[in-house]
Design a protein around this motif. Structure first.
Motif, short mmCIF file in Angstrom:
data_model
loop_
_atom_site.label_atom_id
_atom_site.label_comp_id
_atom_site.label_asym_id
_atom_site.label_seq_id
_atom_site.Cartn_x
_atom_site.Cartn_y
_atom_site.Cartn_z
N ALA A 109 -3.58 6.83 -3.26
CA ALA A 109 -3.40 6.28 -4.61
C ALA A 109 -4.50 6.77 -5.54
O ALA A 109 -4.23 7.12 -6.70
N PHE B 79 -9.48 2.57 -6.43
CA PHE B 79 -8.80 2.86 -5.17
C PHE B 79 -9.68 3.63 -4.21
O PHE B 79 -9.54 3.48 -2.99
N PHE C 113 0.81 -1.21 0.00
CA PHE C 113 0.00 0.00 0.00
C PHE C 113 0.85 1.26 0.00
O PHE C 113 0.38 2.32 -0.44
N HIS D 142 2.03 1.93 -13.52
CA HIS D 142 1.13 0.80 -13.68
C HIS D 142 1.13 0.36 -15.15
O HIS D 142 1.52 1.11 -16.04
N TYR E 92 1.49 1.79 -3.91
CA TYR E 92 0.37 2.10 -4.81
C TYR E 92 0.34 3.59 -5.20
O TYR E 92 0.22 3.90 -6.38
N GLY F 202 -4.64 3.94 0.31
CA GLY F 202 -5.51 3.66 -0.84
C GLY F 202 -6.14 4.94 -1.37
O GLY F 202 -6.22 5.16 -2.59
#
Length: 157
Positions: free
Chosen positions: A131, A89, A49, A61, A52, A128
């Motif tokens: 992100a 996310f 995490f 990504h 991310y 999260g």
């Protein structure tokens, strides 16, 4: 972002050291770390995490092009990838936030080390959400024409 990368690197080093001690203890002395698996689960979740938001911000990504595209269409593809990433996310952060509140309410902790799960889940929820915001920022950069992030996409034949 360097802080998140540095923290993830330290956690990776810690993960490797704990695994080394656990494996040596298990195979040489027949005495594994009783808390090793529990600790590794938390460290691995934290490490993932932490990275991310870094991947979302840097465009690290992977996106897959199912058709060959022109440069004009790449902006729409990057935007769509960012929208999907931000949405997923945000959903992950919301679900983890709900789980964190439940864990805090019940006072849940890990069985051996007694680490409060609410704290771990709250941290994962915040990362999260970070992100998701990083995906939104990447989308804004794309629309301003500042696509300095590397493009890691695979074109299907």
């Amino acid at each position: 972002m360097r802080v998140l990368e540095g923290a993830a690197a330290l956690l990776l080093l810690l993960l490797m050291l704990v695994v080394l001690v656990d494996v040596v203890g298990r195979n040489v002395a027949n005495r594994p770390l009783p808390w090793g698996t529990e600790f590794l689960e938390i460290v691995l979740g934290a490490m993932i995490f932490l990275l991310y938001p870094v991947l979302a911000w840097s465009g690290g990504h992977i996106t897959v092009d199912l058709i060959s595209t022109r440069p004009q269409i790449r902006r729409a593809q990057r935007t769509l990838a960012s929208v999907i990433g931000a949405t997923l996310f945000a959903l992950i952060a919301w679900c983890l936030g709900r789980q964190a509140m439940r864990a805090i309410g019940y006072g849940e902790a890990t069985p051996i080390l007694g680490i409060p799960l609410g704290v771990v889940l709250t941290g994962m929820s915040i990362l999260g959400a970070a992100a998701g915001l990083a995906f939104v920022a990447a989308m804004a950069r794309t629309w301003r024409g500042k696509t300095d992030a590397p493009s890691h996409h695979i074109e299907a034949i």
